[in-house]
Design a protein around this motif. Structure first.
Motif, PDB file in Angstrom:
ATOM      1  N   ARG A   4       0.809  -1.221   0.000  1.00  0.00           N
ATOM      2  CA  ARG A   4       0.000   0.000   0.000  1.00  0.00           C
ATOM      3  C   ARG A   4       0.838   1.263   0.000  1.00  0.00           C
ATOM      4  N   ALA A   5       2.132   1.124  -0.113  1.00  0.00           N
ATOM      5  CA  ALA A   5       3.009   2.284  -0.031  1.00  0.00           C
ATOM      6  C   ALA A   5       2.851   3.169  -1.262  1.00  0.00           C
ATOM      7  N   ALA A   6       2.876   4.488  -1.037  1.00  0.00           N
ATOM      8  CA  ALA A   6       2.809   5.442  -2.137  1.00  0.00           C
ATOM      9  C   ALA A   6       4.204   5.651  -2.715  1.00  0.00           C
ATOM     10  N   ARG A   7       4.232   6.276  -3.880  1.00  0.00           N
ATOM     11  CA  ARG A   7       5.516   6.527  -4.529  1.00  0.00           C
ATOM     12  C   ARG A   7       6.383   7.432  -3.675  1.00  0.00           C
ATOM     13  N   GLU A   8       5.789   8.443  -3.086  1.00  0.00           N
ATOM     14  CA  GLU A   8       6.481   9.334  -2.167  1.00  0.00           C
ATOM     15  C   GLU A   8       5.661   9.448  -0.894  1.00  0.00           C
ATOM     16  N   GLU A   9       6.324   9.319   0.230  1.00  0.00           N
ATOM     17  CA  GLU A   9       5.645   9.344   1.521  1.00  0.00           C
ATOM     18  C   GLU A   9       6.342  10.318   2.464  1.00  0.00           C
ATOM     19  N   ALA A  10       5.561  10.891   3.365  1.00  0.00           N
ATOM     20  CA  ALA A  10       6.103  11.699   4.447  1.00  0.00           C
ATOM     21  C   ALA A  10       6.294  10.786   5.653  1.00  0.00           C
ATOM     22  N   VAL A  11       7.534  10.544   6.001  1.00  0.00           N
ATOM     23  CA  VAL A  11       7.872   9.631   7.093  1.00  0.00           C
ATOM     24  C   VAL A  11       8.147  10.432   8.354  1.00  0.00           C
ATOM     25  N   THR A  12       7.604   9.960   9.462  1.00  0.00           N
ATOM     26  CA  THR A  12       7.821  10.580  10.768  1.00  0.00           C
ATOM     27  C   THR A  12       8.553   9.593  11.666  1.00  0.00           C
ATOM     28  N   LEU A  13       9.685  10.011  12.192  1.00  0.00           N
ATOM     29  CA  LEU A  13      10.442   9.246  13.174  1.00  0.00           C
ATOM     30  C   LEU A  13      10.359   9.997  14.490  1.00  0.00           C
ATOM     31  N   GLU A  14       9.767   9.367  15.509  1.00  0.00           N
ATOM     32  CA  GLU A  14       9.512  10.068  16.767  1.00  0.00           C
ATOM     33  C   GLU A  14       9.973   9.227  17.952  1.00  0.00           C
ATOM     34  N   VAL A  15      10.607   9.895  18.905  1.00  0.00           N
ATOM     35  CA  VAL A  15      11.065   9.256  20.134  1.00  0.00           C
ATOM     36  C   VAL A  15       9.953   9.362  21.173  1.00  0.00           C
ATOM     37  N   GLU A  16       9.556   8.224  21.722  1.00  0.00           N
ATOM     38  CA  GLU A  16       8.454   8.191  22.685  1.00  0.00           C
ATOM     39  C   GLU A  16       8.930   7.533  23.982  1.00  0.00           C
ATOM     40  N   PRO A  17       8.864   8.250  25.114  1.00  0.00           N
ATOM     41  CA  PRO A  17       9.224   7.651  26.394  1.00  0.00           C
ATOM     42  C   PRO A  17       8.105   6.751  26.911  1.00  0.00           C
ATOM     43  N   LEU A  18       8.478   5.608  27.447  1.00  0.00           N
ATOM     44  CA  LEU A  18       7.533   4.674  28.037  1.00  0.00           C
ATOM     45  C   LEU A  18       7.773   4.593  29.536  1.00  0.00           C
ATOM     46  N   ARG A  19       7.234   3.570  30.168  1.00  0.00           N
ATOM     47  CA  ARG A  19       7.372   3.409  31.612  1.00  0.00           C
ATOM     48  C   ARG A  19       8.732   2.797  31.956  1.00  0.00           C
ATOM     49  N   ARG A  68      11.369   4.322  23.112  1.00  0.00           N
ATOM     50  CA  ARG A  68      11.289   3.647  21.824  1.00  0.00           C
ATOM     51  C   ARG A  68      11.278   4.658  20.693  1.00  0.00           C
ATOM     52  N   LEU A  69      11.749   4.208  19.539  1.00  0.00           N
ATOM     53  CA  LEU A  69      11.748   5.002  18.323  1.00  0.00           C
ATOM     54  C   LEU A  69      10.687   4.434  17.388  1.00  0.00           C
ATOM     55  N   VAL A  70       9.691   5.253  17.039  1.00  0.00           N
ATOM     56  CA  VAL A  70       8.538   4.803  16.259  1.00  0.00           C
ATOM     57  C   VAL A  70       8.579   5.450  14.881  1.00  0.00           C
ATOM     58  N   ARG A  71       8.336   4.640  13.867  1.00  0.00           N
ATOM     59  CA  ARG A  71       8.248   5.128  12.482  1.00  0.00           C
ATOM     60  C   ARG A  71       6.802   5.134  12.025  1.00  0.00           C
ATOM     61  N   ARG A  72       6.345   6.257  11.483  1.00  0.00           N
ATOM     62  CA  ARG A  72       5.011   6.368  10.909  1.00  0.00           C
ATOM     63  C   ARG A  72       5.123   6.959   9.505  1.00  0.00           C
ATOM     64  N   ARG A  73       4.078   6.822   8.728  1.00  0.00           N
ATOM     65  CA  ARG A  73       4.113   7.313   7.357  1.00  0.00           C
ATOM     66  C   ARG A  73       2.748   7.843   6.942  1.00  0.00           C
ATOM     67  N   SER A  74       2.768   8.709   5.940  1.00  0.00           N
ATOM     68  CA  SER A  74       1.545   9.217   5.319  1.00  0.00           C
ATOM     69  C   SER A  74       1.879   9.577   3.879  1.00  0.00           C
ATOM     70  N   VAL A  75       0.858   9.688   3.043  1.00  0.00           N
ATOM     71  CA  VAL A  75       1.063  10.011   1.636  1.00  0.00           C
ATOM     72  C   VAL A  75       1.493  11.469   1.510  1.00  0.00           C
ATOM     73  N   TRP A  76       2.536  11.691   0.736  1.00  0.00           N
ATOM     74  CA  TRP A  76       3.004  13.057   0.484  1.00  0.00           C
ATOM     75  C   TRP A  76       2.104  13.693  -0.563  1.00  0.00           C
ATOM     76  N   LEU A  77       1.390  14.747  -0.180  1.00  0.00           N
ATOM     77  CA  LEU A  77       0.419  15.404  -1.043  1.00  0.00           C
ATOM     78  C   LEU A  77       0.957  16.653  -1.700  1.00  0.00           C
ATOM     79  N   GLY A  78       2.222  16.939  -1.526  1.00  0.00           N
ATOM     80  CA  GLY A  78       2.815  18.098  -2.177  1.00  0.00           C
ATOM     81  C   GLY A  78       3.063  19.246  -1.220  1.00  0.00           C
ATOM     82  N   PRO A  79       3.753  20.294  -1.702  1.00  0.00           N
ATOM     83  CA  PRO A  79       4.121  21.413  -0.832  1.00  0.00           C
ATOM     84  C   PRO A  79       2.932  22.126  -0.201  1.00  0.00           C
TER      85      PRO A  79
END
Length: 253
Positions: free
Chosen positions: A114-129, A134-145
């Motif tokens: 389901r991956a798009a040709r170009e995606e906006a990837v988010t790498l975020e550091v999340e503190p747990l207990r 942890r380092l979490v990777r998320r993605r979304s479709v890049w819709l342009g500027p």
């Protein structure tokens, strides 16, 4: 007859075990069982530790491979920018926002069907207990500027790293002498960072647990460089093809 019956009774009494012999046998058996249980426990404990170490090493290797692919396929595309009226036109910032705890950028490293040709990837550091991060990777479709880097719309969360260590990012640009100059923030820039560094530090000692975890971004020029008459580098007003040709030298008279 009396002597024969007496001898049979004596042999019958000697054929069994006494209470003391039975208790001694039970004590020996219990010692053997406890010893075997302790041995099995230690073997299982060290096996679990070894398997855990292998799993963590394998997970770290997979995370480094994923990050290498993402940063290696980073796109040099313009981000959203609002130009005030009456102001001189300037180069638009690149679609890359980075800080110690979060990075958002555009990449062409497709993952999954389901991956798009170009995606906006988010790498975020999340503190747990319990000090776990942890380092979490998320993605979304890049819709342009015009849409911009919408980190809130990112989905498909995948935990790349998780453990008791501090996670952060650094960014580097190359100076005129070819040396890397590091900073902990990259926002509003007109070019991509040359290198992104991942830091995994021991929270107690501050020791670096992932020395050499650096990722090179290969895209260093916008797509306009491939088009005749376009802007080649950020801040430039004309591509090299637009420069006037030098006049030929005059023949001596």
């Amino acid at each position: 007859m009396m002597a024969r019956s007496r001898s049979r009774g004596e042999r019958g009494s000697r054929a069994g075990f006494t209470l003391v012999e039975t208790l001694a046998a039970l004590a020996v058996a219990a010692a053997i069982i406890f010893g075997a249980a302790a041995l099995v426990h230690h073997v299982a404990l060290y096996f679990d530790r070894g398997a855990l170490g292998v799993n963590e090493a394998e997970r770290f290797a997979l995370a480094m491979d994923r990050l290498s692919r993402d940063f290696g396929a980073a796109r040099f595309v313009a981000g959203s920018v609002e130009m005030p009226k009456g102001k001189e036109k300037r180069a638009a910032p690149v679609a890359f926002e980075g800080g110690p705890g979060r990075i958002v950028f555009v990449t062409g490293s497709a993952v999954g069907a389901r991956a798009a040709r170009e995606e906006a990837v988010t790498l975020e550091v999340e503190p747990l207990r319990d000090g776990v991060t942890r380092l979490v990777r998320r993605r979304s479709v890049w819709l342009g500027p015009r849409a911009g880097l919408l980190a809130e719309a990112a989905a498909d969360a995948v935990a790349l790293l998780e453990g008791r260590y501090d996670i952060s990012f650094d960014f580097a640009r190359m100076d005129a002498r070819g040396a890397l100059v590091w900073t902990d923030s990259w926002k509003g820039e007109t070019e991509l960072p040359r290198v992104v560094r991942l830091r995994l530090a021991d929270p107690a000692t501050g020791a670096d647990l992932a020395a050499g975890a650096q990722f090179i971004l290969f895209a260093d020029a916008p797509a306009a460089c491939a088009r005749e008459g376009g802007d080649c580098l950020p801040g430039k007003t004309a591509a090299p093809s637009e420069k006037k040709a030098s006049e030929p030298p005059k023949e001596p008279t």
